[in-house]
Design a protein around this motif. Structure first.
Motif, short mmCIF file in Angstrom:
data_model
loop_
_atom_site.label_atom_id
_atom_site.label_comp_id
_atom_site.label_asym_id
_atom_site.label_seq_id
_atom_site.Cartn_x
_atom_site.Cartn_y
_atom_site.Cartn_z
N VAL A 124 13.08 -1.11 -0.77
CA VAL A 124 14.55 -1.04 -0.83
C VAL A 124 15.13 -2.44 -0.68
O VAL A 124 14.87 -3.11 0.32
N SER A 125 15.88 -2.87 -1.68
CA SER A 125 16.66 -4.09 -1.56
C SER A 125 17.96 -3.75 -0.86
O SER A 125 18.69 -2.86 -1.30
N THR A 126 18.27 -4.45 0.23
CA THR A 126 19.45 -4.06 1.00
C THR A 126 20.02 -5.23 1.79
O THR A 126 19.28 -6.13 2.21
N ALA A 177 0.83 -1.20 0.00
CA ALA A 177 0.00 0.00 0.00
C ALA A 177 0.87 1.25 0.00
O ALA A 177 2.08 1.20 0.23
N ARG A 178 0.26 2.37 -0.28
CA ARG A 178 0.95 3.64 -0.11
C ARG A 178 1.39 3.79 1.35
O ARG A 178 0.79 3.22 2.26
N CYS A 179 2.44 4.55 1.55
CA CYS A 179 3.00 4.85 2.87
C CYS A 179 3.84 3.73 3.47
O CYS A 179 4.40 3.90 4.56
N GLU A 180 3.96 2.61 2.77
CA GLU A 180 4.78 1.53 3.32
C GLU A 180 6.26 1.76 3.03
O GLU A 180 6.62 2.31 1.99
N ARG A 181 7.08 1.32 3.96
CA ARG A 181 8.54 1.36 3.82
C ARG A 181 9.04 -0.06 3.97
O ARG A 181 9.13 -0.60 5.06
N ILE A 182 9.33 -0.69 2.83
CA ILE A 182 9.62 -2.12 2.79
C ILE A 182 11.10 -2.36 2.51
O ILE A 182 11.64 -1.83 1.54
N ALA A 183 11.73 -3.17 3.34
CA ALA A 183 13.10 -3.61 3.09
C ALA A 183 13.05 -5.03 2.54
O ALA A 183 12.47 -5.93 3.16
N LEU A 184 13.62 -5.22 1.36
CA LEU A 184 13.70 -6.52 0.72
C LEU A 184 15.09 -7.09 1.01
O LEU A 184 16.10 -6.53 0.58
N MET A 185 15.13 -8.19 1.77
CA MET A 185 16.41 -8.71 2.24
C MET A 185 16.58 -10.17 1.83
O MET A 185 15.64 -10.83 1.39
N GLY A 186 17.79 -10.68 2.00
CA GLY A 186 18.10 -12.05 1.63
C GLY A 186 19.55 -12.14 1.19
O GLY A 186 20.18 -11.14 0.86
N PRO A 223 5.08 7.23 -7.60
CA PRO A 223 4.32 6.64 -6.49
C PRO A 223 4.99 5.41 -5.90
O PRO A 223 4.89 5.16 -4.71
N LEU A 224 5.67 4.62 -6.75
CA LEU A 224 6.42 3.46 -6.26
C LEU A 224 7.90 3.71 -6.51
O LEU A 224 8.32 3.94 -7.65
N LEU A 225 8.68 3.68 -5.45
CA LEU A 225 10.12 3.91 -5.56
C LEU A 225 10.85 2.64 -5.18
O LEU A 225 10.65 2.09 -4.10
N LEU A 226 11.68 2.14 -6.10
CA LEU A 226 12.43 0.90 -5.92
C LEU A 226 13.92 1.22 -5.92
O LEU A 226 14.41 1.85 -6.86
N LEU A 227 14.63 0.79 -4.89
CA LEU A 227 16.05 1.07 -4.79
C LEU A 227 16.82 -0.21 -4.52
O LEU A 227 16.46 -0.97 -3.61
N ASP A 228 17.87 -0.45 -5.31
CA ASP A 228 18.66 -1.66 -5.20
C ASP A 228 19.99 -1.33 -4.52
O ASP A 228 20.84 -0.67 -5.11
N GLU A 229 20.16 -1.76 -3.28
CA GLU A 229 21.36 -1.51 -2.49
C GLU A 229 21.76 -0.02 -2.50
O GLU A 229 22.86 0.34 -2.92
N PHE A 244 20.73 0.11 8.23
CA PHE A 244 19.83 0.97 7.47
C PHE A 244 18.40 0.44 7.55
O PHE A 244 17.45 1.21 7.68
N CYS A 245 18.24 -0.87 7.46
CA CYS A 245 16.91 -1.47 7.58
C CYS A 245 16.26 -1.08 8.90
O CYS A 245 15.08 -0.74 8.96
N ALA A 246 17.03 -1.12 9.98
CA ALA A 246 16.50 -0.76 11.29
C ALA A 246 16.04 0.69 11.34
O ALA A 246 15.04 1.02 12.00
N GLU A 247 16.75 1.58 10.63
CA GLU A 247 16.38 2.99 10.60
C GLU A 247 15.19 3.26 9.70
O GLU A 247 14.36 4.12 9.99
N PHE A 248 15.10 2.52 8.60
CA PHE A 248 14.18 2.87 7.52
C PHE A 248 12.86 2.09 7.51
O PHE A 248 11.79 2.65 7.32
#
Length: 565
Positions: free
Chosen positions: A484-486, A324-333, A449-455, A491-495
């Motif tokens: 954000v893929s990270t 949804a809008r307003c989400e701050r998602i960290a993609l990890m692995g 509206p959707l922002l994707l960031l890789d590392e 940074f994940c803890a902050e974001f």
């Protein structure tokens, strides 16, 4: 196998033009020292490292004075080729530095160039393969390796010539926590078993501090040398555990988790009964009936998403992701788990083999590239791919025009991320972190509206990452969804308000950030390891009223022995 010797700088000054990058620098690293080079983004750490093997000034230009010696040999007047038997260098991007396409051929290349006899070369390559744990990939293509494996191959290629010193520029920046530990443990073995002198620059200090014997701080062209604890205590940038120690008034302050735990009992007591403030964004899990549907359709809706590559490689395997809008998602692995492939498929530029993606109801893959960017902006792992102009100011002006925003918008975002970048500088002359900040600013200017960031935190120091987290948080609060893929757990803890973990192309965990990272030793930040339930120093400071508490620095009867993570 290795030549004994250390690294010495004697009143070294270097400048491209104007103010010097290195200003009367002197220090002496003895043989077999593991030294950590610390400094803000753009301080000149990469420049200092490249002076050791002659890349600066031979391939960069500029004016240099002073004396540098490695194992007693004068560096001045020598090229990197002249010094290949003395100094091994591993840059920020190992893949860009490879000259062959197979592991064993890459390991043998330097020895071939030095004219090493075939029998001796085979022996050296075998020794390096065994030392670095590369036996199972020695016949594989370099392009097929994970980032951690490539990093070890790059280190191996630098070691084949038997150098006295090994210079590394952010060797863990592209690695997951496990792969980073593998590389750093390898370097630790080289120092202690073979007497190699290691000089390493790294922004993720929380990963490296436990391995280093000493440290150098580079600020304003000046270098200060000392123990790791002394340097991090005085440094304007420091890992979370050091900042936590400063907040609590612990002596030292401690630089490792083990040391911090020995001081933490009074702080845990002070925090008893208190809880971190709730996240700004409410978690909305990725499931068929998303809570987002209660107030309308989700912004991102991906179903059974599959990405295949030639050779039968399945990078993404039937992933469902609703956001949804307003989400701050960290993609990890771990490296190779499919994170980058998933981001490109969501943005629409990467081809998908199956499934569907909708952003605000539109399929980005069905749109032209210019229209696609209005739905989703993606900053790739190599930010230079987004930069085309010959000056920073021109990149910012172009971003303002493309985004149809007021003049100066992009430049202001860039200044918020990294201060002091000259608009007349060519993007290729920026440091890795500065280039990343510029690419981020260019993408953020359009505010899709959707922002994707890789590392996105590669090359950024702690203040830069904090500024990035703040900027992304404001975008989320304004109604954007940020993914954000990270590999950067701090940074994940902050974001992040939500964490999605991939493994072998599949989602294996998806939930609130605090719940997911606390349950995983691999992805747990430093503060949580010292104070379970707390993720960041800022949370602790807020709970304590921002000024620490009296008496919390009195526990423990020593500073520890440096063990811990």
């Amino acid at each position: 196998m290795m030549n004994p010797g250390g690294i010495a700088f004697d009143h070294v000054t270097f400048a491209y033009a104007g103010a010097p990058v290195l200003d009367d620098v002197s220090f002496d690293l003895p043989e077999g020292e593991f030294c950590l080079l610390v400094g803000p983004t753009g301080a000149g750490k990469s420049t200092l490292l490249k002076t050791v093997n002659g890349l600066v000034p031979h391939f960069t230009g500029g004016t240099m004075a002073g004396r540098i010696t490695v194992a007693g040999r004068e560096v001045h007047g020598s090229t990197p080729a002249d010094l290949a038997d003395l100094v091994g260098y591993v840059g920020q991007d190992p893949l860009a530095g490879f000259v062959t396409d197979e592991v064993e051929r890459e390991l043998a290349y330097t020895a071939e160039q030095l004219g090493v006899a075939p029998a001796a070369m085979r022996k050296r390559v075998t020794e390096i393969v065994d030392l670095l744990g590369l036996a199972d990939v020695r016949d594989r293509d370099l392009a097929a390796l994970s980032s951690g494996q490539r990093q070890r191959v790059a280190i191996g290629a630098a070691l084949v010539a038997g150098p006295a010193a090994l210079i590394l520029d952010e060797p863990t920046s592209a690695l997951d926590p496990t792969a980073a530990d593998e590389v750093l443990s390898t370097l630790h073995r080289l120092v202690h078993d073979l007497g190699v002198t290691v000089l390493l620059a790294e922004h993720r200090l929380e990963r490296v501090a436990q391995y280093a014997d000493s440290a150098l701080l580079l600020v304003g062209g000046k270098v200060t040398a000392g123990s790791v604890g002394q340097i991090l205590a005085a440094s304007p940038i420091a890992p979370p555990v050091v900042e936590l120690g400063r907040l609590a008034g612990w002596p030292g302050p401690p630089v490792t988790i083990r040391e911090a735990r020995r001081h933490a009992a009074p702080l845990r007591e002070a925090l008893a009964g208190r809880h971190p403030a709730p996240p700004a964004a409410t978690f909305k899990p990725a499931r068929r009936k998303s809570p987002a549907s209660e107030s309308g359709p989700p912004l991102l809706d991906a179903r059974a998403l599959t990405v295949d590559y030639p050779g039968g490689v399945r990078a993404v395997n039937g992933v469902d992701l609703v956001a949804a809008r307003c989400e701050r998602i960290a993609l990890m692995g771990r490296n190779g788990s499919g994170k980058s492939s998933l981001l490109w498929a969501l943005q629409g530029t990467g081809k998908r083999s199956g499934g569907m993606v909708a952003i605000g109801g539109d399929d980005p893959a069905a749109r032209k590239p210019a229209e696609r960017r209005t739905l989703a902006g993606l900053v790739p792992a190599e930010p230079a791919d987004l930069l085309y102009a010959e000056k920073v100011a021109a990149e910012c002006d172009g971003a303002d025009r493309d985004g149809r925003v007021p003049v100066g918008t992009c430049a202001k975002i860039l200044e918020d991320l990294v201060e002091g970048i000259d608009g007349g500088t060519h993007p290729r002359d920026l440091s890795e972190g500065q280039r990343l900040a510029l690419a981020l600013a260019v993408t953020l200017t359009a505010a899709p509206p959707l922002l994707l960031l890789d590392e996105p935190t590669r090359g950024l120091d702690y203040p830069g990452k904090a500024a990035l987290a703040s900027r992304l948080g404001k975008l989320a609060e304004a109604g954007h969804c940020v993914v954000v893929s990270t590999h950067d757990v701090e940074f994940c803890a902050e974001f992040a308000s939500r964490v999605v973990i991939l493994s072998d192309g599949e989602v294996v965990a998806d939930g609130p950030a605090r719940q997911i990272v606390a349950a995983s030793p691999m992805f747990s930040p430093q503060v949580e390891k010292v104070l379970p339930g707390w993720l960041t120093v800022a949370e602790v400071a807020e709970a304590l009223g921002g000024n620490g508490v009296d008496g919390v620095g009195t526990a423990g009867n020593g500073t520890g022995d440096g063990a811990g993570t």
